[in-house]
Design an enzyme around this catalytic site. Structure first.
Site, PDB file in Angstrom:
ATOM      1  N   ASN A   9     112.331  35.551 109.914  1.00  0.00           N
ATOM      2  CA  ASN A   9     112.109  34.714 108.732  1.00  0.00           C
ATOM      3  C   ASN A   9     111.565  33.375 109.217  1.00  0.00           C
ATOM      4  O   ASN A   9     112.299  32.576 109.787  1.00  0.00           O
ATOM      5  CB  ASN A   9     113.433  34.538 107.971  1.00  0.00           C
ATOM      6  CG  ASN A   9     113.300  33.561 106.812  1.00  0.00           C
ATOM      7  OD1 ASN A   9     112.184  33.169 106.440  1.00  0.00           O
ATOM      8  ND2 ASN A   9     114.430  33.159 106.242  1.00  0.00           N
ATOM      9  N   TRP A  10     110.294  33.158 108.970  1.00  0.00           N
ATOM     10  CA  TRP A  10     109.641  31.954 109.500  1.00  0.00           C
ATOM     11  C   TRP A  10     109.950  30.718 108.663  1.00  0.00           C
ATOM     12  O   TRP A  10     109.589  29.613 109.054  1.00  0.00           O
ATOM     13  CB  TRP A  10     108.125  32.166 109.567  1.00  0.00           C
ATOM     14  CG  TRP A  10     107.686  33.193 110.581  1.00  0.00           C
ATOM     15  CD1 TRP A  10     108.488  33.939 111.416  1.00  0.00           C
ATOM     16  CD2 TRP A  10     106.338  33.577 110.881  1.00  0.00           C
ATOM     17  NE1 TRP A  10     107.731  34.752 112.204  1.00  0.00           N
ATOM     18  CE2 TRP A  10     106.405  34.562 111.907  1.00  0.00           C
ATOM     19  CE3 TRP A  10     105.086  33.196 110.392  1.00  0.00           C
ATOM     20  CZ2 TRP A  10     105.260  35.153 112.434  1.00  0.00           C
ATOM     21  CZ3 TRP A  10     103.945  33.796 110.928  1.00  0.00           C
ATOM     22  CH2 TRP A  10     104.036  34.754 111.937  1.00  0.00           C
ATOM     23  N   LYS A  11     110.548  30.902 107.508  1.00  0.00           N
ATOM     24  CA  LYS A  11     110.854  29.768 106.609  1.00  0.00           C
ATOM     25  C   LYS A  11     109.589  28.925 106.401  1.00  0.00           C
ATOM     26  O   LYS A  11     108.502  29.493 106.304  1.00  0.00           O
ATOM     27  CB  LYS A  11     112.032  28.960 107.167  1.00  0.00           C
ATOM     28  CG  LYS A  11     113.254  29.872 107.434  1.00  0.00           C
ATOM     29  CD  LYS A  11     114.518  29.142 107.730  1.00  0.00           C
ATOM     30  CE  LYS A  11     115.632  30.165 108.005  1.00  0.00           C
ATOM     31  NZ  LYS A  11     116.945  29.532 108.170  1.00  0.00           N
ATOM     32  N   GLY A 233     115.991  33.429 112.168  1.00  0.00           N
ATOM     33  CA  GLY A 233     115.221  32.251 111.791  1.00  0.00           C
ATOM     34  C   GLY A 233     114.574  31.620 113.011  1.00  0.00           C
ATOM     35  O   GLY A 233     113.530  32.076 113.490  1.00  0.00           O
ATOM     36  N   GLY A 234     115.208  30.598 113.550  1.00  0.00           N
ATOM     37  CA  GLY A 234     114.647  29.807 114.655  1.00  0.00           C
ATOM     38  C   GLY A 234     114.104  30.629 115.811  1.00  0.00           C
ATOM     39  O   GLY A 234     113.004  30.351 116.320  1.00  0.00           O
TER      40      GLY A 234
HETATM   41  P1  13P Z   1     118.635  30.805 112.103  1.00  0.00           P
HETATM   42  O1  13P Z   1     118.409  32.070 112.891  1.00  0.00           O
HETATM   43  O2  13P Z   1     117.670  29.716 112.437  1.00  0.00           O
HETATM   44  O3  13P Z   1     120.065  30.385 112.147  1.00  0.00           O
HETATM   45  O4  13P Z   1     118.326  31.166 110.569  1.00  0.00           O
HETATM   46  C1  13P Z   1     118.924  32.284 110.042  1.00  0.00           C
HETATM   47  C2  13P Z   1     118.302  32.597 108.736  1.00  0.00           C
HETATM   48  O5  13P Z   1     118.486  31.891 107.765  1.00  0.00           O
HETATM   49  C3  13P Z   1     117.401  33.752 108.666  1.00  0.00           C
HETATM   50  O6  13P Z   1     117.098  34.061 107.350  1.00  0.00           O
END
Ligand code: 13P
Length: 249
Positions: A9-11, A233-234
């Site tokens: 998930n690249w946000k 995410g990260g």
């Molecule tokens: P992180 O892996 O950066 O904690 O984010 C998790 C997330 O929200 C994936 O959707």
């Protein structure tokens, strides 16, 4: 029985050039790992660019979806628009949508049903806040999010839904759930699915863990009985760390 699924998930990150490069790298790794499925969820604006380089094996997802096919919904993107861009999956109910943008279970259910009706596979995110966990309300919160999120959803094919348990306190904090906490929650989700649907739906629906997943902890998480994949995410934003997550052992 449950093919492992790793979702990046690249946000709200990456320029178009960066997105293209990262998707190209992820596509290579996905092609090299036929025993697992790999998904990336870029921002809407990068979908067209990324689509050109995902290849056969890397699956494209969006980070949210409107529920109507079209209409006066300023700022929303419809399921057919996402299909047209090559998306097969979509994240719904992410904790950032719930907590920053105040999407409630009712709206998330609308989004989920709209996505399913138009042939997208939703990844339904659920998870408790730290205050809810400390108050002993974790399972009650998860149960409400699942029951309301899946309201009026019939399921005969487990491939049409993915669940993701993401404890809010673990997202972006570096504080991953312990294996015991993750397994307990995942087992609870599966038990609830078996109460709501046929047994084969519960046993074959994939439940992802999300929240500070990285190259160093993925192996331990994937070893848990009811963890079928990860929502990352990260660590999905750099080719090297995402590759190591995909290549979990
Ligand atoms: P992180 O892996 O950066 O904690 O984010 C998790 C997330 O929200 C994936 O959707």
């Amino acid at each position: 029985m449950r093919v492992p699924l790793i979702v990046g998930n690249w946000k709200m990150h990456l320029s178009l050039d960066e997105a293209e490069a990262l998707a190209t790298a992820a596509a290579k790794v996905a092609a090299d790992c036929p025993d697992r499925e790999v998904v990336i969820a870029p921002p809407f604006t990068a979908l067209a660019t990324v689509r050109a380089v995902v290849g056969e094996r890397l699956i494209l997802a969006a980070q949210n979806v409107g529920w109507a096919k079209k209409g006066a919904f300023t700022g929303e993107i419809s399921p057919p628009m996402l299909r047209e861009l090559g998306c097969r999956m979509v994240i719904v109910g992410h904790s950032e949508r719930r907590h920053i943008f105040h999407e409630d279970n009712r709206m998330i259910n609308q989004r989920l049903r709209g996505a399913m009706q138009q042939g997208l596979v939703p990844i339904l995110c659920i998870g408790e806040t730290l205050a809810e966990r400390e108050a002993g309300r974790t399972m009650a919160v998860l149960e409400a999010q699942i029951r309301q999120g899946l309201n009026q959803v019939t399921l005969s094919d487990p491939a049409r839904l993915v669940m993701a348990y993401e404890p809010v306190w673990a997202i972006g904090t570096g504080q991953t759930a312990t294996p015991a906490q993750a397994q307990e929650a995942h087992k609870f989700v599966r038990r609830l699915l078996s109460a709501l649907y046929e047994k084969n739906i519960a046993t074959t629906t994939r439940i992802l863990y999300g929240g500070s997943v990285n190259a160093a902890n993925i192996d331990e998480l994937m070893a848990l009985a009811d963890v079928d994949g990860a929502l990352v995410g990260g660590a999905s934003l750099a080719a090297e760390s995402f590759e190591r997550v995909i290549r979990f052992v």
